[in-house]
Design a protein around this motif. Structure first.
Motif, short mmCIF file in Angstrom:
data_model
loop_
_atom_site.label_atom_id
_atom_site.label_comp_id
_atom_site.label_asym_id
_atom_site.label_seq_id
_atom_site.Cartn_x
_atom_site.Cartn_y
_atom_site.Cartn_z
N MET A 274 16.78 34.14 10.33
CA MET A 274 17.22 35.53 10.21
C MET A 274 17.78 36.00 11.55
N LYS A 275 18.93 36.64 11.51
CA LYS A 275 19.56 37.12 12.74
C LYS A 275 18.78 38.29 13.32
N CYS A 276 18.59 38.29 14.64
CA CYS A 276 17.83 39.36 15.26
C CYS A 276 18.69 40.62 15.40
N GLN A 277 18.02 41.74 15.36
CA GLN A 277 18.68 43.01 15.69
C GLN A 277 18.47 43.24 17.18
N LYS A 278 19.55 43.34 17.91
CA LYS A 278 19.44 43.49 19.35
C LYS A 278 19.01 44.91 19.73
N ASN A 279 18.46 45.02 20.93
CA ASN A 279 18.00 46.30 21.48
C ASN A 279 16.93 46.92 20.57
N LYS A 280 15.97 46.09 20.20
CA LYS A 280 14.90 46.50 19.29
C LYS A 280 13.59 45.85 19.70
N VAL A 281 12.51 46.63 19.61
CA VAL A 281 11.16 46.09 19.80
C VAL A 281 10.58 45.79 18.42
N TYR A 282 10.31 44.54 18.17
CA TYR A 282 9.68 44.14 16.91
C TYR A 282 8.16 44.18 17.09
N VAL A 283 7.48 44.89 16.21
CA VAL A 283 6.02 44.98 16.27
C VAL A 283 5.46 43.77 15.54
N MET A 284 5.30 42.69 16.27
CA MET A 284 4.78 41.45 15.70
C MET A 284 4.42 40.49 16.82
N ASP A 285 3.68 39.47 16.49
CA ASP A 285 3.35 38.41 17.44
C ASP A 285 4.63 37.72 17.91
N CYS A 286 4.70 37.42 19.19
CA CYS A 286 5.94 36.88 19.74
C CYS A 286 6.27 35.49 19.21
N LEU A 287 5.27 34.68 18.91
CA LEU A 287 5.55 33.36 18.34
C LEU A 287 6.22 33.50 16.98
N GLU A 288 5.66 34.36 16.15
CA GLU A 288 6.26 34.62 14.84
C GLU A 288 7.67 35.18 15.00
N GLY A 289 7.82 36.12 15.94
CA GLY A 289 9.11 36.77 16.14
C GLY A 289 10.19 35.83 16.63
N MET A 290 9.87 35.01 17.63
CA MET A 290 10.87 34.07 18.15
C MET A 290 11.30 33.07 17.08
N ARG A 291 10.33 32.58 16.30
CA ARG A 291 10.64 31.60 15.26
C ARG A 291 11.47 32.21 14.13
N LYS A 292 11.26 33.48 13.89
CA LYS A 292 11.93 34.15 12.77
C LYS A 292 13.33 34.64 13.14
N PHE A 293 13.49 35.14 14.38
CA PHE A 293 14.71 35.88 14.71
C PHE A 293 15.64 35.21 15.72
N LEU A 294 15.18 34.22 16.46
CA LEU A 294 16.00 33.68 17.54
C LEU A 294 16.39 32.22 17.30
N GLU A 295 17.68 31.95 17.50
CA GLU A 295 18.21 30.61 17.35
C GLU A 295 17.98 29.79 18.61
N ASP A 296 18.16 28.49 18.51
CA ASP A 296 18.07 27.61 19.68
C ASP A 296 19.11 28.03 20.70
N GLY A 297 18.71 28.16 21.95
CA GLY A 297 19.65 28.44 23.03
C GLY A 297 20.36 29.77 22.95
N GLU A 298 19.74 30.77 22.35
CA GLU A 298 20.40 32.06 22.17
C GLU A 298 20.19 33.01 23.34
N VAL A 299 19.14 32.79 24.13
CA VAL A 299 18.73 33.74 25.16
C VAL A 299 19.17 33.26 26.54
N ASP A 300 19.71 34.18 27.33
CA ASP A 300 20.13 33.86 28.70
C ASP A 300 18.98 33.97 29.70
#
Length: 280
Positions: free
Chosen positions: A1-27
């Motif tokens: 699932m594509k992440c919505q930028k400039n947003k705080v997701y109220v969830m565990d970060c492991l769940e969030g990264m796996r759900k919203f972030l692609e490989d190599g997406e973050v600088d």
């Protein structure tokens, strides 16, 4: 699932990264996780068994490695307490097999400088003591006035924009004396004095027990290179210091936070920052 930028997701970060972030997406990743030193958070136990804590930090950091670009930077702010000074380095050594420790930055929160030790510096007229710390009433331990920022990268070869957070030369005759000194700006080095904002009244309490000042992530992002930073991640967003820094710099960000109250405070701070820009 594509992440919505400039947003705080109220969830565990492991769940969030796996759900919203692609490989190599973050600088850039700038974060300050719980230190496991007994801080009283609203929804997190900061005193779990050390082995469990280290396993968890390794799992989180492996997921950070997945979402981080090959030339990305992971700035991990972590501190300690006088009775448990090893925790920061135990985390660093656990991550050694996954990252290169490219730089170790000392975040100085408070410092005292005596005039006689400074020499002939025209801007320092006498003894100075600046910054804030929590006083320790002890005959064994010193007041704790610094924390670590571990700059971790995948291969140890990330080029930095050192002068983006540079400081003027104290001795102006150095300008032009060295081939590299072409302007009145030099590398700041790996000791950063960044004070907390002062709380003047008991009525105005900090909404989070251990949030870092927004200048810290701002300096980390600038050091990595603002011109090549498109997305910043803070997996432990807290009250949004990283989000505020990104908003000030005009960089997209994403954050995760398990405490809804802290997440709402973060969103409020970002809105206040945006409204300040709109007024100027």
């Amino acid at each position: 699932m594509k992440c919505q930028k400039n947003k705080v997701y109220v969830m565990d970060c492991l769940e969030g990264m796996r759900k919203f972030l692609e490989d190599g997406e973050v600088d850039v990743v700038v974060t300050s996780p719980p230190y496991n030193i007994g801080v009283k958070y609203r929804k997190y136990d900061d005193s779990i068994p050390r082995q469990q804590y280290l396993d968890w930090m390794e799992e989180v950091s492996l997921e950070i490695k997945r979402v981080l670009k090959d030339d990305g930077s992971y700035f991990l702010n972590i501190g300690q307490k006088p009775t448990d000074p090893w925790v920061a380095w135990e985390v660093a050594f656990r991550l050694r097999k996954h990252f290169v420790l490219q730089n170790v930055i000392i975040w100085v929160k408070s410092i005292a400088i005596e005039k006689e030790d400074v020499g002939d510096y025209p801007n320092i007229k006498g003894d100075i003591a600046v910054g804030h710390y929590k006083p320790i009433q002890s005959k064994r331990f010193l007041n704790d006035c610094f924390e670590y920022i571990f700059h971790l990268t995948k291969h140890g070869d990330v080029e930095l924009d050192r002068l983006a957070i540079g400081v003027p030369y104290q001795d102006k005759t150095n300008i032009g004396r060295w081939k590299s000194a072409t302007q009145d700006l030099r590398c700041r080095g790996n000791t950063w004095f960044i004070p907390y904002e002062t709380i003047w009244s008991k009525e105005k309490q900090r909404p989070h027990p251990s949030a870092f000042p927004s200048k810290l992530p701002e300096m980390c992002i600038k050091l990595h290179g603002l011109h090549r930073t498109r997305l910043v991640l803070d997996p432990f967003m807290g009250i949004g210091s990283t989000a505020v820094a990104c908003t000030r710099l005009g960089v997209d960000w994403i954050g995760f936070e398990i405490d809804e109250y802290y997440a709402r405070v973060a969103e409020k701070r970002v809105k206040e920052m945006l409204s300040t820009y709109l007024k100027t």
